[in-house]
Structures are given as C-alpha cells and as structure tokens.
Design an enzyme around this catalytic site. Structure first.
Site, PDB file in Angstrom:
ATOM      1  N   ASP A 112      19.525 -58.892 -42.649  1.00  0.00           N
ATOM      2  CA  ASP A 112      18.653 -59.844 -41.939  1.00  0.00           C
ATOM      3  C   ASP A 112      19.494 -60.980 -41.345  1.00  0.00           C
ATOM      4  O   ASP A 112      19.320 -61.346 -40.174  1.00  0.00           O
ATOM      5  CB  ASP A 112      17.618 -60.465 -42.895  1.00  0.00           C
ATOM      6  CG  ASP A 112      16.655 -59.459 -43.505  1.00  0.00           C
ATOM      7  OD1 ASP A 112      15.447 -59.543 -43.255  1.00  0.00           O
ATOM      8  OD2 ASP A 112      17.114 -58.564 -44.255  1.00  0.00           O
ATOM      9  N   GLU A 135      13.076 -65.757 -38.080  1.00  0.00           N
ATOM     10  CA  GLU A 135      12.515 -65.785 -39.431  1.00  0.00           C
ATOM     11  C   GLU A 135      13.464 -66.465 -40.434  1.00  0.00           C
ATOM     12  O   GLU A 135      13.014 -67.150 -41.341  1.00  0.00           O
ATOM     13  CB  GLU A 135      12.199 -64.357 -39.907  1.00  0.00           C
ATOM     14  CG  GLU A 135      11.647 -64.373 -41.325  1.00  0.00           C
ATOM     15  CD  GLU A 135      11.053 -63.069 -41.801  1.00  0.00           C
ATOM     16  OE1 GLU A 135      11.187 -62.042 -41.126  1.00  0.00           O
ATOM     17  OE2 GLU A 135      10.424 -63.102 -42.888  1.00  0.00           O
ATOM     18  N   ASP A 200      12.347 -61.366 -35.341  1.00  0.00           N
ATOM     19  CA  ASP A 200      12.364 -60.891 -36.729  1.00  0.00           C
ATOM     20  C   ASP A 200      13.554 -59.939 -36.843  1.00  0.00           C
ATOM     21  O   ASP A 200      13.518 -58.811 -36.334  1.00  0.00           O
ATOM     22  CB  ASP A 200      11.059 -60.166 -37.092  1.00  0.00           C
ATOM     23  CG  ASP A 200      10.946 -59.984 -38.602  1.00  0.00           C
ATOM     24  OD1 ASP A 200      11.987 -60.069 -39.283  1.00  0.00           O
ATOM     25  OD2 ASP A 200       9.829 -59.755 -39.092  1.00  0.00           O
ATOM     26  N   ILE A 202      14.957 -58.255 -39.302  1.00  0.00           N
ATOM     27  CA  ILE A 202      14.548 -56.983 -39.934  1.00  0.00           C
ATOM     28  C   ILE A 202      13.092 -57.155 -40.334  1.00  0.00           C
ATOM     29  O   ILE A 202      12.779 -57.858 -41.299  1.00  0.00           O
ATOM     30  CB  ILE A 202      15.394 -56.614 -41.174  1.00  0.00           C
ATOM     31  CG1 ILE A 202      16.855 -56.361 -40.765  1.00  0.00           C
ATOM     32  CG2 ILE A 202      14.812 -55.361 -41.860  1.00  0.00           C
ATOM     33  CD1 ILE A 202      17.747 -55.876 -41.908  1.00  0.00           C
ATOM     34  N   ASP A 203      12.206 -56.551 -39.559  1.00  0.00           N
ATOM     35  CA  ASP A 203      10.795 -56.583 -39.925  1.00  0.00           C
ATOM     36  C   ASP A 203      10.555 -55.386 -40.836  1.00  0.00           C
ATOM     37  O   ASP A 203      11.051 -54.290 -40.569  1.00  0.00           O
ATOM     38  CB  ASP A 203       9.944 -56.480 -38.659  1.00  0.00           C
ATOM     39  CG  ASP A 203       8.456 -56.546 -38.972  1.00  0.00           C
ATOM     40  OD1 ASP A 203       8.077 -57.257 -39.919  1.00  0.00           O
ATOM     41  OD2 ASP A 203       7.680 -55.881 -38.261  1.00  0.00           O
ATOM     42  N   THR A 205      11.254 -55.637 -44.304  1.00  0.00           N
ATOM     43  CA  THR A 205      12.420 -55.618 -45.217  1.00  0.00           C
ATOM     44  C   THR A 205      12.128 -54.767 -46.456  1.00  0.00           C
ATOM     45  O   THR A 205      13.021 -54.096 -46.978  1.00  0.00           O
ATOM     46  CB  THR A 205      12.812 -57.054 -45.619  1.00  0.00           C
ATOM     47  OG1 THR A 205      12.931 -57.829 -44.424  1.00  0.00           O
ATOM     48  CG2 THR A 205      14.139 -57.095 -46.357  1.00  0.00           C
ATOM     49  N   HIS A 307      -0.042 -56.679 -47.874  1.00  0.00           N
ATOM     50  CA  HIS A 307       0.053 -57.172 -46.491  1.00  0.00           C
ATOM     51  C   HIS A 307      -1.205 -56.937 -45.682  1.00  0.00           C
ATOM     52  O   HIS A 307      -1.408 -57.576 -44.650  1.00  0.00           O
ATOM     53  CB  HIS A 307       1.238 -56.529 -45.763  1.00  0.00           C
ATOM     54  CG  HIS A 307       2.573 -56.920 -46.325  1.00  0.00           C
ATOM     55  ND1 HIS A 307       3.756 -56.386 -45.900  1.00  0.00           N
ATOM     56  CD2 HIS A 307       2.900 -57.817 -47.298  1.00  0.00           C
ATOM     57  CE1 HIS A 307       4.770 -56.925 -46.568  1.00  0.00           C
ATOM     58  NE2 HIS A 307       4.270 -57.787 -47.428  1.00  0.00           N
ATOM     59  N   SER A 331       6.507 -52.349 -40.965  1.00  0.00           N
ATOM     60  CA  SER A 331       7.055 -53.007 -39.759  1.00  0.00           C
ATOM     61  C   SER A 331       6.269 -52.751 -38.471  1.00  0.00           C
ATOM     62  O   SER A 331       5.281 -52.018 -38.454  1.00  0.00           O
ATOM     63  CB  SER A 331       8.517 -52.609 -39.543  1.00  0.00           C
ATOM     64  OG  SER A 331       8.609 -51.385 -38.853  1.00  0.00           O
ATOM     65  N   LYS A 334       4.727 -49.581 -36.316  1.00  0.00           N
ATOM     66  CA  LYS A 334       3.317 -49.172 -36.128  1.00  0.00           C
ATOM     67  C   LYS A 334       2.884 -49.418 -34.675  1.00  0.00           C
ATOM     68  O   LYS A 334       2.244 -48.572 -34.058  1.00  0.00           O
ATOM     69  CB  LYS A 334       2.399 -49.955 -37.086  1.00  0.00           C
ATOM     70  CG  LYS A 334       2.596 -49.591 -38.554  1.00  0.00           C
ATOM     71  CD  LYS A 334       1.576 -50.281 -39.457  1.00  0.00           C
ATOM     72  CE  LYS A 334       1.888 -51.696 -39.794  1.00  0.00           C
ATOM     73  NZ  LYS A 334       3.134 -51.933 -40.557  1.00  0.00           N
ATOM     74  N   ARG A 348      -4.999 -54.011 -39.379  1.00  0.00           N
ATOM     75  CA  ARG A 348      -4.340 -54.946 -40.304  1.00  0.00           C
ATOM     76  C   ARG A 348      -5.371 -55.992 -40.708  1.00  0.00           C
ATOM     77  O   ARG A 348      -5.484 -57.070 -40.110  1.00  0.00           O
ATOM     78  CB  ARG A 348      -3.141 -55.600 -39.609  1.00  0.00           C
ATOM     79  CG  ARG A 348      -2.253 -56.435 -40.530  1.00  0.00           C
ATOM     80  CD  ARG A 348      -1.090 -57.047 -39.749  1.00  0.00           C
ATOM     81  NE  ARG A 348      -0.133 -57.706 -40.606  1.00  0.00           N
ATOM     82  CZ  ARG A 348       0.953 -57.126 -41.118  1.00  0.00           C
ATOM     83  NH1 ARG A 348       1.225 -55.883 -40.854  1.00  0.00           N
ATOM     84  NH2 ARG A 348       1.764 -57.815 -41.892  1.00  0.00           N
ATOM     85  N   ASP A 361       6.286 -61.384 -36.361  1.00  0.00           N
ATOM     86  CA  ASP A 361       5.811 -60.084 -36.864  1.00  0.00           C
ATOM     87  C   ASP A 361       4.956 -59.339 -35.841  1.00  0.00           C
ATOM     88  O   ASP A 361       4.543 -58.195 -36.098  1.00  0.00           O
ATOM     89  CB  ASP A 361       4.989 -60.267 -38.145  1.00  0.00           C
ATOM     90  CG  ASP A 361       5.875 -60.487 -39.368  1.00  0.00           C
ATOM     91  OD1 ASP A 361       7.029 -60.028 -39.351  1.00  0.00           O
ATOM     92  OD2 ASP A 361       5.402 -61.123 -40.335  1.00  0.00           O
TER      93      ASP A 361
END
Ligand code: AMP
Ligand code: MG
Length: 421
Positions: A112, A135, A200, A202-203, A205, A307, A331, A334, A348, A361
């Site tokens: 990251d 982030e 981001d 690394i979305d 993680t 989430h 992540s 999607k 979501r 995100d």
C-alpha cells in the site's frame, strides 16, 4: 424613360464579388484544422509516438487525438497505475507482506505504501498543482526505519521496462525522503472545487492478504465529479468475456491470461487492456451486458460481511427473481467486472449507520461503470456526492446496474430497506 445611371450599385456589386473570392475554401478550412492538431501534437507529443510498444494502443479505442478530452491525465493515470500494480504484484507473491494494523483496525502493507508513493510521485511530476486524496500517510514509516527501508527497496525496484513510458511519469523516486513526502502528499481534504485525485493504492487489502482480488485505484475528480478513472486489477482475467463465478476469488493468483487495466474518461467511453511491464497495450471498448431479464442477472458483493450486508443483498436478489449465487469479490474489481459485462449488478448495502464510504473506494469504479452504460447511486437512489471531503458522508451504501434495469433494482432496494424500519 431609361433609369438614371447609378454607379454606387455597380460599386456594391463589385465589393460582394471580391468578398466572396476572398472567403477560405472548405479544403483550406480543413487544412487549418489539421495544422492546429499537428501543432497541438508538437507541443504535447502524443503518447502513441512516445511509447514505442503502444503506438496505436492509446487512442484506437478512444476518439481521435484532436477531440479526446483529458488525454494527458488518462495517460498519466494509466502508466502510474500500471507501474504501481507491478509493485503490488511483487508483494502479493511474497510471503512477508509487511502488514500493520491501522488505528481503525484495518490492515495496511508495504505494498500500500509503495504504490501510494509511486502514484503520487507520478501525478505530481506531470500535474504539480493538483491535489491528491490518498488513503495512506507516512507516519508509520517515519517511526519505523526497517519498514521504511522495505518500502524503499520495493519502490526502487518498480520500473516500467519502456524507458519513454517511465520517463513520462518522472522516472524513479529520488530518495527515501522524497518517497515519504510523496506518500504524505495524499493529504488533501477533498472538496467541490478544482482538480483532486482520489487514490486507493491497494483497494481490498483483505483480499490482497487472503490471495483474492484487489485493485489499484485512481480517479481524477473535476469540481467534485469523477472524470477520469483507472483500475489496475492484476488478478482478473484479461478476457472481457470470461465467465464470472465464485471461483474468481479463490486462489486468484495473477498468472497466465490475467492482469487488466480498466479506464474511462467522462463522455469518452470505457475500455480495458492487458497490464504490461512496459508501455500501454492496445485497449478494447467495454460495455455492460444488455440485460432484458433481470432474473438472469449475476450480482457482485463484497467478500467481507463487515463491509456490506449479505443478508439485505440476498433479500434484494430474491425479490428480483435472481437464483444464481452471488459472486463475492474484494475491491473495485466488482465495478470493473460489471462494466465489462461479466457480471451485471453490484450491491453494497450498509451494515452500519455510522460508516461513511471513502471517496477512493468508489471514484474510479463509478466513472468506469457510468461510461460503460451503467448508473450508480446510493441505496436510496441518491447520486454519490464526491465533492464534500474525503468521504461520501451524504450517502449510504452503493448500487450499480445497467441503466435500463436501474429503476427496477432501486425500487426493490427501497422495499427491502423500508421493510426493516
Ligand atoms: P470491499 O473489498 O468491496 O469489501 O471494500 C473494501 C473497502 O471497504 C476498504 O477499502 C474499506 O475502506 C471499506 N470498508 C471498511 N469498513 C467498511 C464498512 N463498515 N462498510 C463499508 N465499507 C467498509
Ligand atoms: Mg479501499
């Protein structure tokens, strides 16, 4: 009697003839347009010329150079994300990922920090005035010499094999201090005015640590609107038509036939191209699947039950008549998967009343889905507001679907949420 002689009439007539003969011909006009485009290329040489390997790659799935908006931003974002994604892949395949736990209990790795440093250094090289909402910050690295050295080793090793491409994003970061400064340059508060990048590094993680999907995500917001978006998804199949099912998250190791860069510019469409270690590869246009029967939809949701609400999402799917099991994926992969028509819906639903979704995100995924023919709102059907800071504090949850079926999906989402009150 003959009319009196009137010389002024002849003078006027002659004037009209001279004016018409002086008008530029249509061919002259079009030659001027071409000359202007050439001049523009001269002032800012096209990436198609600068990157040997990608000659036609950059523009063929987009509009002509003379009309393409945000071309320099898109090229910078694509190269920056490509280089950073290479760095994350080296961490993904290594046993020790240098993981820390942040104050909000979420994990962060050396990948990251390294990816954030590389991407912000690239942006600041090309657009020094732009702000970045990233982030991560460098506090942990400033306090921990060995962690900082690990990140520095990664950052120093991450180079695009194409020299011209590498140069266009500023080449290597010069020193450890410059690396820390780049990471901390992600400290913008966000806002409604001007150009702000949302990053981001690394979305997903948790997916990254589990060996699942993850994405390197970068978007340019212009006056609070996602305008350019790039997603680096090293563990998704290159083939836009590959079947999407739950196997996508199991042992998602990047390998033969995997690794994609998705991108979009507002008003210009969305595309995908294979990730490369050098310059940019040939892009292909992507679009959402035309979905006539919603009961046939494939819907995507987070792997992590913390989430989004798996229960609410299952109720919505049931009411829509969907019988296929959901595809769980970490992540913004999607967003990418529905934009290329591999899946159809992304649900979501919030698990907590107090959680505020982060702009990094969603920004890149949103513009990619919109440009592929989709619509994205929160769970109440409200547009996502990226202009009020680092979070989407005026929104709850996210729903993404093809435009044609969106009203039906949001109607059912409201029914399910209404029934809970
Ligand atoms: P995903 O991989 O789609 O589950 O999303 C990963 C992102 O979820 C992370 O980058 C976090 O910023 C975000 N996240 C963390 N906690 C929550 C929560 N309670 N609700 C929604 N998103 C969250
Ligand atoms: Mg994230």
């Amino acid at each position: 009697m003959p009319p009196p002689f009137a010389p002024y009439k002849y003078f006027f007539f002659a004037l009209v003839i001279v004016a018409i003969s002086l008008l530029p011909s249509p061919s002259l006009l079009s030659r001027s347009a071409v000359r202007l485009a050439q001049l523009k290329q001269h002032l800012y040489p096209s990436p198609a010329i600068a990157l040997q390997k990608s000659s036609s790659a950059f523009f063929s799935a987009n509009k002509s150079i003379a009309t393409m908006a945000y071309e320099k931003e898109l090229e910078t974002a694509l190269l920056a994300v490509q280089r950073a994604t290479l760095l994350t892949k080296s961490v993904f395949s290594s046993h020790s990922k240098g993981t820390l736990t942040k104050s909000d209990a979420s994990p962060v790795t050396i990948g990251d920090f390294g990816a954030q440093a590389l991407i912000i250094a690239s942006i600041k090289h090309v657009f020094p005035e732009d702000e970045v909402v990233g982030e991560e910050d460098a506090d942990d690295l400033r306090a921990n010499d060995s962690l900082r050295d690990l990140v520095w080793d990664l950052v120093s090793a991450a180079k695009l094999e194409d020299r011209a491409a590498e140069d266009r994003i500023g080449g290597p970061i010069k020193s450890k201090d410059a690396m820390l400064e780049a990471i901390d340059n992600g400290n913008s508060a966000g806002g409604r005015k001007g150009r702000i990048w949302a990053l981001d590094p690394i979305d997903g993680t948790k997916g990254f640590l589990r060996g699942g999907q993850y994405a390197v995500c970068l978007a340019l917001l212009v006056d609070g609107v996602p305008t350019v978006g790039v997603l680096g998804c090293p563990n998704l199949p290159i083939d836009d038509k590959a079947t999407l099912d739950s196997s996508i998250s199991a042992d998602a190791d990047s390998g033969e036939g995997k690794g994609v860069l998705f991108s979009a510019v507002k008003g210009e469409g969305a595309s995908s191209r294979p990730l490369s270690k050098a310059g940019l590869q040939e892009p292909k246009k992507i679009s959402m699947k035309p979905l006539t029967d919603i009961s046939q939809a494939t819907f995507c949701e987070s792997v992590e039950a913390g989430h989004s609400s798996h229960g609410d999402q299952a109720s919505i799917a049931l009411k829509l008549g969907i019988t296929k099991a959901s595809v769980r994926m970490d992540s913004q992969a999607k967003y990418a998967s529905i934009a290329r028509g591999a899946g159809d819906l992304y649900l979501r639903l919030p698990v907590s009343k107090s959680y505020e979704e982060k702009i990094w995100d969603h920004a890149a995924g949103v513009v990619i889905v919109q440009e592929a023919g989709g619509e994205v709102t929160d769970a109440h059907g409200k547009p996502l507001d990226f202009g009020i800071g680092r979070t989407l504090k005026e929104n709850k949850g996210v729903i993404a679907a093809p435009k044609a079926v969106f009203p039906k999906v949001i109607e059912v989402v409201k029914e399910v949420l209404g029934a809970k009150q």
